[in-house]
Design a protein around this motif. Structure first.
Motif, PDB file in Angstrom:
ATOM      1  N   GLN A  79      35.683  34.451  51.206  1.00 44.28           N
ATOM      2  CA  GLN A  79      34.574  34.250  50.275  1.00 44.28           C
ATOM      3  C   GLN A  79      33.946  35.598  49.908  1.00 44.28           C
ATOM      4  N   ALA A  80      33.782  36.464  50.892  1.00 44.55           N
ATOM      5  CA  ALA A  80      33.208  37.785  50.633  1.00 44.55           C
ATOM      6  C   ALA A  80      34.126  38.606  49.736  1.00 44.55           C
ATOM      7  N   ILE A  81      35.413  38.574  50.010  1.00 46.28           N
ATOM      8  CA  ILE A  81      36.378  39.310  49.186  1.00 46.28           C
ATOM      9  C   ILE A  81      36.337  38.792  47.750  1.00 46.28           C
ATOM     10  N   GLU A  82      36.293  37.476  47.581  1.00 47.60           N
ATOM     11  CA  GLU A  82      36.237  36.883  46.241  1.00 47.60           C
ATOM     12  C   GLU A  82      34.987  37.347  45.492  1.00 47.60           C
ATOM     13  N   LYS A  83      33.845  37.394  46.169  1.00 42.64           N
ATOM     14  CA  LYS A  83      32.607  37.856  45.529  1.00 42.64           C
ATOM     15  C   LYS A  83      32.706  39.330  45.141  1.00 42.64           C
ATOM     16  N   ILE A  84      33.292  40.135  46.006  1.00 38.50           N
ATOM     17  CA  ILE A  84      33.438  41.566  45.709  1.00 38.50           C
ATOM     18  C   ILE A  84      34.343  41.757  44.504  1.00 38.50           C
ATOM     19  N   PHE A  85      35.472  41.046  44.462  1.00 39.38           N
ATOM     20  CA  PHE A  85      36.370  41.152  43.306  1.00 39.38           C
ATOM     21  C   PHE A  85      35.676  40.704  42.026  1.00 39.38           C
ATOM     22  N   LYS A  86      34.841  39.679  42.116  1.00 40.55           N
ATOM     23  CA  LYS A  86      34.113  39.194  40.938  1.00 40.55           C
ATOM     24  C   LYS A  86      33.201  40.297  40.385  1.00 40.55           C
ATOM     25  N   VAL A  87      32.485  40.966  41.267  1.00 44.73           N
ATOM     26  CA  VAL A  87      31.609  42.058  40.837  1.00 44.73           C
ATOM     27  C   VAL A  87      32.422  43.185  40.204  1.00 44.73           C
ATOM     28  N   LEU A  88      33.522  43.546  40.837  1.00 42.11           N
ATOM     29  CA  LEU A  88      34.367  44.616  40.304  1.00 42.11           C
ATOM     30  C   LEU A  88      34.929  44.250  38.941  1.00 42.11           C
ATOM     31  N   HIS A  89      35.363  43.009  38.776  1.00 40.89           N
ATOM     32  CA  HIS A  89      35.919  42.569  37.496  1.00 40.89           C
ATOM     33  C   HIS A  89      34.842  42.516  36.418  1.00 40.89           C
ATOM     34  N   GLU A  90      33.618  42.155  36.799  1.00 42.19           N
ATOM     35  CA  GLU A  90      32.523  42.154  35.822  1.00 42.19           C
ATOM     36  C   GLU A  90      32.268  43.563  35.321  1.00 42.19           C
ATOM     37  N   ASP A  91      32.285  44.543  36.221  1.00 42.21           N
ATOM     38  CA  ASP A  91      32.076  45.932  35.811  1.00 42.21           C
ATOM     39  C   ASP A  91      33.190  46.406  34.892  1.00 42.21           C
TER      40      ASP A  91
END
Length: 170
Positions: A138-150
């Motif tokens: 779940q943490a990895i998924e959230k981190i990837f989401k933030v990176l993809h948004e940027d």
């Protein structure tokens, strides 16, 4: 050992980065891994993984995947070809199309490297409980989401056009 409360303050970001790198430095020691792509550029690794997964790709597909121009792909493929990891062939249907596939050596190399990575992954997963695994992913998924948004925001910004300076010649 890394403790969350030590890094909660944004001013401790530098400490977090260096502590994290210190904990991960063994990953970069050649004796820790078989060969694990240590002699390859980032683009080399991504091309190898793309060809491994798709079995055969063309130069345009690689360029789009890496988001680089075709001349960059030509250099990457040439380096991998010199190492006898990929084979460049002309399409039988359209001679303008160049397809890339792995050689037998390339297939063995990637299978070995993926096996090595899998071994470490499985060892890491053995020490985590089911709940910890859920939290980790779940943490990895959230981190990837933030990176993809940027990345998305950066790609949506209008490109600044290059100004051509005109020189009057008399």
């Amino acid at each position: 050992m890394l403790h969350y409360d030590e890094y909660e303050n944004p001013s401790s970001m530098e400490k977090l980065i260096f502590d994290f790198l210190e904990q991960c430095k063994f990953l970069f020691f050649p004796e820790q891994w078989n060969q694990l792509f240590l002699d390859f550029s980032k683009n080399d690794v991504f091309v190898l993984l793309l060809v491994y997964r798709r079995k055969q790709v063309n130069m345009t597909e690689i360029a789009e995947y890496l988001n680089v121009p075709l001349n960059t792909v030509t250099g990457v493929v040439s380096r991998l070809e010199k190492k006898d990891l990929v084979l460049r062939e002309r399409s039988k249907e359209d001679k303008r199309v160049v397809t890339i596939c792995l050689t037998e050596l390339g297939q063995r190399f990637l299978a070995d490297e993926i096996s090595q990575i899998s071994k470490y992954y499985l060892r890491a997963m053995e020490i985590l409980s089911s709940e910890e695994k859920v939290v980790l992913f779940q943490a990895i998924e959230k981190i990837f989401k933030v990176l993809h948004e940027d990345i998305k925001e950066a790609s949506e910004k209008p490109e600044q056009s290059k100004q051509v300076k005109r020189i009057l010649i008399e």
